[in-house]
Design a protein around this motif. Structure first.
Motif, mmCIF file in Angstrom:
data_model
loop_
_atom_site.group_PDB
_atom_site.id
_atom_site.type_symbol
_atom_site.label_atom_id
_atom_site.label_comp_id
_atom_site.label_asym_id
_atom_site.label_seq_id
_atom_site.Cartn_x
_atom_site.Cartn_y
_atom_site.Cartn_z
ATOM 1 N N ALA A 8 1.007 -1.179 0.041
ATOM 2 C CA ALA A 8 0.005 0.013 -0.045
ATOM 3 C C ALA A 8 0.960 1.280 -0.054
ATOM 4 O O ALA A 8 0.552 2.289 -0.814
ATOM 5 N N MET A 9 2.010 1.320 0.584
ATOM 6 C CA MET A 9 2.710 2.419 0.846
ATOM 7 C C MET A 9 3.645 2.667 -0.440
ATOM 8 O O MET A 9 3.630 3.725 -0.855
ATOM 9 N N SER A 10 3.838 1.621 -1.033
ATOM 10 C CA SER A 10 4.488 1.842 -2.367
ATOM 11 C C SER A 10 3.374 2.282 -3.390
ATOM 12 O O SER A 10 3.841 3.539 -4.133
ATOM 13 N N SER A 11 2.395 1.912 -3.548
ATOM 14 C CA SER A 11 1.268 2.308 -4.259
ATOM 15 C C SER A 11 0.725 3.827 -4.129
ATOM 16 O O SER A 11 0.501 4.833 -4.958
ATOM 17 N N LEU A 12 0.821 4.311 -2.724
ATOM 18 C CA LEU A 12 0.599 5.547 -2.462
ATOM 19 C C LEU A 12 1.409 6.408 -2.969
ATOM 20 O O LEU A 12 1.083 7.513 -3.428
ATOM 21 N N GLN A 13 2.661 6.020 -2.645
ATOM 22 C CA GLN A 13 3.939 7.109 -3.323
ATOM 23 C C GLN A 13 3.817 7.338 -4.750
ATOM 24 O O GLN A 13 3.830 8.174 -4.967
ATOM 25 N N LYS A 14 3.622 6.107 -5.411
ATOM 26 C CA LYS A 14 3.556 6.190 -6.866
ATOM 27 C C LYS A 14 2.220 7.004 -7.416
ATOM 28 O O LYS A 14 2.544 7.819 -8.329
ATOM 29 N N GLN A 15 1.341 6.815 -6.587
ATOM 30 C CA GLN A 15 -0.079 7.447 -7.288
ATOM 31 C C GLN A 15 -0.338 8.749 -6.767
ATOM 32 O O GLN A 15 -1.123 9.536 -7.263
ATOM 33 N N VAL A 16 0.097 9.174 -5.570
ATOM 34 C CA VAL A 16 -0.537 10.663 -5.073
ATOM 35 C C VAL A 16 0.586 11.586 -4.814
ATOM 36 O O VAL A 16 0.599 12.753 -4.401
ATOM 37 N N PHE A 17 1.855 11.062 -4.927
ATOM 38 C CA PHE A 17 2.838 11.978 -4.701
ATOM 39 C C PHE A 17 3.268 12.790 -5.947
ATOM 40 O O PHE A 17 3.550 12.398 -7.008
ATOM 41 N N ASP A 18 3.195 14.130 -5.807
ATOM 42 C CA ASP A 18 3.468 15.011 -6.854
ATOM 43 C C ASP A 18 4.969 15.536 -6.960
ATOM 44 O O ASP A 18 5.569 16.139 -6.175
ATOM 45 N N ASP A 19 5.719 15.009 -7.940
ATOM 46 C CA ASP A 19 7.079 14.885 -7.898
ATOM 47 C C ASP A 19 7.575 16.228 -8.332
ATOM 48 O O ASP A 19 8.756 16.879 -7.828
ATOM 49 N N GLU A 20 6.935 16.831 -8.901
ATOM 50 C CA GLU A 20 7.007 18.368 -9.410
ATOM 51 C C GLU A 20 7.089 19.362 -8.134
ATOM 52 O O GLU A 20 8.095 19.952 -7.761
ATOM 53 N N ALA A 21 6.042 19.499 -7.271
ATOM 54 C CA ALA A 21 5.964 19.986 -6.266
ATOM 55 C C ALA A 21 6.454 19.451 -4.871
ATOM 56 O O ALA A 21 6.844 20.191 -3.846
ATOM 57 N N GLY A 22 6.935 18.334 -5.000
ATOM 58 C CA GLY A 22 7.650 17.577 -3.843
ATOM 59 C C GLY A 22 6.676 17.577 -2.412
ATOM 60 O O GLY A 22 7.126 17.331 -1.474
ATOM 61 N N ILE A 23 5.450 17.357 -2.835
ATOM 62 C CA ILE A 23 4.501 17.156 -1.677
ATOM 63 C C ILE A 23 3.550 16.107 -2.270
ATOM 64 O O ILE A 23 3.340 15.908 -3.384
ATOM 65 N N TYR A 24 2.466 15.838 -1.253
ATOM 66 C CA TYR A 24 1.444 14.999 -1.476
ATOM 67 C C TYR A 24 0.193 15.648 -1.940
ATOM 68 O O TYR A 24 -0.104 16.520 -1.354
ATOM 69 N N ARG A 25 -0.463 14.920 -3.042
ATOM 70 C CA ARG A 25 -1.844 15.440 -3.245
ATOM 71 C C ARG A 25 -2.853 14.722 -2.391
ATOM 72 O O ARG A 25 -2.415 13.607 -1.705
ATOM 73 N N ASP A 26 -4.348 15.375 -2.421
ATOM 74 C CA ASP A 26 -5.149 14.808 -1.555
ATOM 75 C C ASP A 26 -5.605 13.247 -1.919
ATOM 76 O O ASP A 26 -5.915 12.645 -1.190
ATOM 77 N N GLY A 27 -5.423 13.002 -2.996
ATOM 78 C CA GLY A 27 -5.819 11.623 -3.644
ATOM 79 C C GLY A 27 -5.668 11.563 -4.985
ATOM 80 O O GLY A 27 -5.201 12.453 -5.717
ATOM 81 N N ILE A 28 -5.907 10.391 -5.636
ATOM 82 C CA ILE A 28 -5.937 10.256 -7.066
ATOM 83 C C ILE A 28 -7.037 10.815 -7.692
ATOM 84 O O ILE A 28 -8.291 10.897 -7.438
#
Length: 828
Positions: free
Chosen positions: A594-614
């Motif tokens: 789950a942690m790997s999936s969350l990182q791949k799908q909701v982390f905004d690499d350009e902003a360097g922070i997490y989005r609220d969701g997919i």
């Protein structure tokens, strides 16, 4: 609207919820069965677990004491701690005692082939009738019809829920379509383990009947036909078939924890002043839950006692905002002698045991012997002459009977933080009045998230904290609705185990925790899905709604999944603790997926922070500080998230602030955490203490939650944050055999305090200037790993004047060897 019309409508809502959840569940994998609660193998563990949770056995495992067979046929025998029923005609074995309000738990194993059984409750016996036993039954249906968990009225009205033509009264046929659809739902239809053991739990509170099969609620219905009766178990009459029953337990309701765990403390006034010719105001200094005892007034006529939490223009505010409390009690003069208890007025919500079908669980009651109580600081006595002995009026305040004011202490160089500590510590004390952690004075019920924050602060302020485990058990039976509140139960169990080290306690509750991880809503990628009803109602993120920093709800959202992953990680620890290494690995593997999936799908690499969701580009602080607090962010991504959060304000509620502060303190941003806690404006604990309140609030202010109350322990997070982070003391192993001491000083110059543990208090004093000096005193049997903050001029670490090996990281000196007893540790 009739009861049955309302029931039908509400069940339709419930059914819609279930069907929507199943849409999400369609993506769910076939989870390893070991991750589901197991009741198959018992060897006495089930009996011990039920007794541990305060249940009384209906069957002692040895003989049939307390049971009887009203029929001339049928045989009941005790075999290896089980009741075995055999017969060639239907019969029921019933208790000799009657019960009214209760929660009864029975495990049933059906025989192979055609079989039907059930649990009778509030049933009746007519020895002269052919069908001697009649009344309510929770159905155990071994046929392909799959109506197990249905509500049947044996030998009387037939099927109630589900209902069916020819076997139900017309009044129940009104909901035939809805009820049959409910039992066609796979979760209910498949709740019964046809070839194994099944746990039936039936709860009766007034006219509300709830049935669960293996943890799945199958029925919640109102029916007033019977208020009391026997408990019974059934053999359906198949020749040569043996029906097996074990672990038959009951808990009579209501339970009133305060009867055993809370006492009334008599308190003198702090000040008394005559307001006018007829009113005298008495101030008790702080708000507490209680009532008044006073010399019985002489004379004729009436007087009035006004109770209040808030004043306005020097008088008790008789029209306070939100759920801030005011009430009055009239008294008749000349009707008593001696001292007279004056009860407070009763708020119906605080005593409600069976509200609407979709209402909250039953309120936690206070003992009848107390008479009613409410939170108040001031009273105004109206109608007594000025020569009445007002100085003899006393408040009877309810606190935990084991509360120890001297168990904890905190002081630092920032006077505002000291005032915050005193406010929050007293808030924890004052809200122990119910014997379990409740939500202040609105409904007087426990909520999971509230209880967890309360638990952490109770551990940090008191040295007898059995209330935490008691609240956990209460919530396992009276859970509430929010999504993230369920994983908090895993957090509560983990915290209790870490604090007490009681693995036996944990082992009795481990299996039931599996249902709290949200695994039933997770997909092949490990992530939890949220159906539309979840996004609209169940997923909380923060509370109240205005405190969500614009969070955008999506099918897969970051906050819910952060809770899910952390619950899985803690379940892995708990599985290892109770000797289930294979399950521990499976929980751990699931968390990693789950942690790997969350990182791949909701982390905004350009902003360097997490989005609220997919499916959204919005990033709230909640989507970032929850993963940070839970330690879910990869090392290379953490600095960017932390830097972004350090630029944000307190854009969250007093509840979520617990986790925001934890994320900052755990990652070297103690200056920012302390700044937020003591900030000017109305979104900090500084604002609370400056307001003059004596118990923390449910929200930062009335403008953020207009219906809030002023006696809410989830607003008291600094009671645990200051000892755990500024003093730096936390358990490292269960039962505090090892601890970590990692002070987070921020810009403070000094701090000292005392932290209670089950092994005795830990005292800490530290001072920071060009060096960092810390005095530690540990109880016997406790060792501590030390991590001192780095100062500009320090080149090494000394313990009691002797140099020791220590590794310098970016911001810490890590001592190689743990310490024991008393020591002076200096980085210089």
């Amino acid at each position: 609207m009739t009861i049955h019309q309302r029931t039908r409508r509400l069940f339709s809502i419930s059914l819609a919820t279930t069907l929507l959840l199943n849409i999400c569940d369609a993506q769910a994998p076939s989870l390893d069965p070991i991750l589901a609660p197991a009741i198959e193998h018992d060897d006495g563990a089930g009996f011990d677990a039920m007794a541990s949770r305060g249940y009384s056995p209906l069957f002692n495992g040895k003989d049939l004491s307390g049971w009887w067979n009203p029929y001339p046929h049928g045989e009941a025998n005790v075999v290896d701690g089980e009741i075995h029923l055999t017969a060639d005609q239907k019969f029921f074995l019933v208790t000799k005692e009657k019960y009214s309000n209760f929660r009864v738990s029975v495990e049933i194993h059906l025989p192979e082939g055609p079989a039907n059984s059930g649990v009778m409750f509030r049933c009746h016996v007519d020895e002269d009738a052919k069908k001697k036993v009649f009344g309510y039954q929770a159905e155990c249906d071994g046929s392909d019809r799959r109506w197990s968990g249905g509500l049947f009225d044996e030998s009387r009205r037939g099927w109630i829920w589900p209902s069916t033509k020819g076997r139900s009264l017309n009044q129940f046929l009104q909901h035939e379509e809805e009820s049959k659809a409910a039992f066609a739902d796979p979760r209910i239809a498949n709740a019964l383990n046809r070839n194994g053991w099944n746990r039936y739990v039936v709860t009766c509170v007034n006219d509300v009947i709830t049935i669960e099969v293996n943890g799945i609620q199958t029925v919640r219905f109102r029916d007033a036909m019977d208020a009391t009766g026997y408990i019974g178990i059934q053999h359906h009459g198949e020749k040569d078939q043996t029906y097996r029953f074990r672990n038959l337990f009951i808990k009579e309701l209501p339970q009133i924890p305060a009867e055993q765990h809370v006492q009334l403390t008599v308190q003198e006034p702090v000040s008394i002043k005559r307001i006018n010719d007829s009113v005298t105001q008495i101030d008790f200094g702080k708000v507490a839950f209680g009532n008044i005892v006073m010399p019985a007034p002489p004379g004729r006529g009436t007087a009035t006692i006004h109770f209040g939490e808030k004043t306005k223009d020097g008088r008790i505010d008789q029209d306070p905002p939100g759920t801030v409390r005011y009430g009055f009690t009239p008294i008749r003069l000349g009707q008593q002698r001696g001292n007279w208890i004056v009860p407070t007025p009763i708020d119906p919500r605080n005593v409600q045991q069976s509200g609407l079908m979709n209402a909250n669980p039953p309120a936690v009651l206070s003992p009848d012997s107390w008479q009613s109580v409410m939170p108040f600081r001031w009273i105004e006595i109206e109608g007594l002459d000025p020569d009445y002995p007002f100085e003899l009026v006393r408040r009877r305040a309810a606190f935990s009977s084991t509360w120890n004011d001297d168990a904890s202490a905190f002081e630092c160089s920032d006077e505002t933080l000291n005032r915050i500590w005193e406010l929050c510590k007293y808030s924890i004390k004052a809200t122990t009045f119910a014997g379990v952690y409740v939500d202040g004075d609105r409904e007087r019920i426990p909520y999971e998230a509230d209880a967890y924050l309360n638990q952490l602060s109770h551990y940090a302020t008191d040295d007898n904290v059995t209330m935490a485990a008691r609240t956990f058990d209460w919530l396992m039976e009276n859970g509430t609705w929010p999504t993230e509140w369920a994983p908090h139960m895993v957090f509560m169990a983990h915290a209790e185990w870490m604090h007490s080290g009681d693995t036996e306690w944990l082992s009795h509750r481990y299996e039931s925790l599996k249902s709290k991880t949200l695994l039933n809503r997770s997909g092949d990628d490990g992530l939890v899905r949220s159906a539309e009803i979840d996004r609209k109602r169940h997923d909380i993120v923060d509370w109240p709604q205005k405190e969500r920093d614009g969070f955008v709800f999506t099918e897969i959202n970051t906050v819910v999944n952060a809770f899910h992953i952390k619950a899985l990680q803690r379940m892995a620890e708990l599985a290892r603790a109770v000797g289930k290494p294979n399950e521990a690995k499976r929980f751990s593997d699931r968390a990693k997926l789950a942690m790997s999936s969350l990182q791949k799908q909701v982390f905004d690499d350009e902003a360097g922070i997490y989005r609220d969701g997919i499916g959204t580009n919005h990033s709230s602080i909640h989507a970032n500080f929850f993963p940070l607090a839970f330690g879910l962010i990869p090392d290379d991504k953490r600095p960017g998230v932390l830097a972004w959060l350090e630029e944000q304000d307190m854009q969250c509620s007093v509840y979520a602030a617990q986790y925001f502060m934890e994320g900052l303190f755990n990652n070297g941003s103690d200056c920012k955490a302390i700044e937020l806690m003591t900030a000017d404006g109305d979104r900090s604990w500084k604002h609370m203490v400056n307001s003059g309140t004596t118990i923390t609030w449910e929200a930062w202010g009335m403008n953020y939650k207009p219906n809030q109350d002023w006696n809410h322990a989830w607003g008291a997070a600094p009671a645990n944050l200051l000892p755990r982070f500024i003093l730096g003391v936390q358990p490292l192993s269960p039962g505090w055999t090892t601890t970590t001491i990692r002070p987070c000083p921020g810009d403070l110059k000094f701090a000292n305090g005392q932290i209670p543990t089950p092994r005795g208090p830990i005292s800490i004093q530290w001072k920071k200037d060009s060096s960092f000096v810390m005095l530690v005193n540990l109880p016997g049997g406790v060792s501590a790993d030390i991590a001192l903050p780095v100062t500009d001029e320090a080149t090494g670490v000394w313990v009691d004047g002797q140099p020791v090996e220590a590794t310098k990281t970016k911001d810490r000196w890590i001592l190689r060897d743990p310490i024991q007893g008393s020591a002076t540790i200096e980085a210089k």
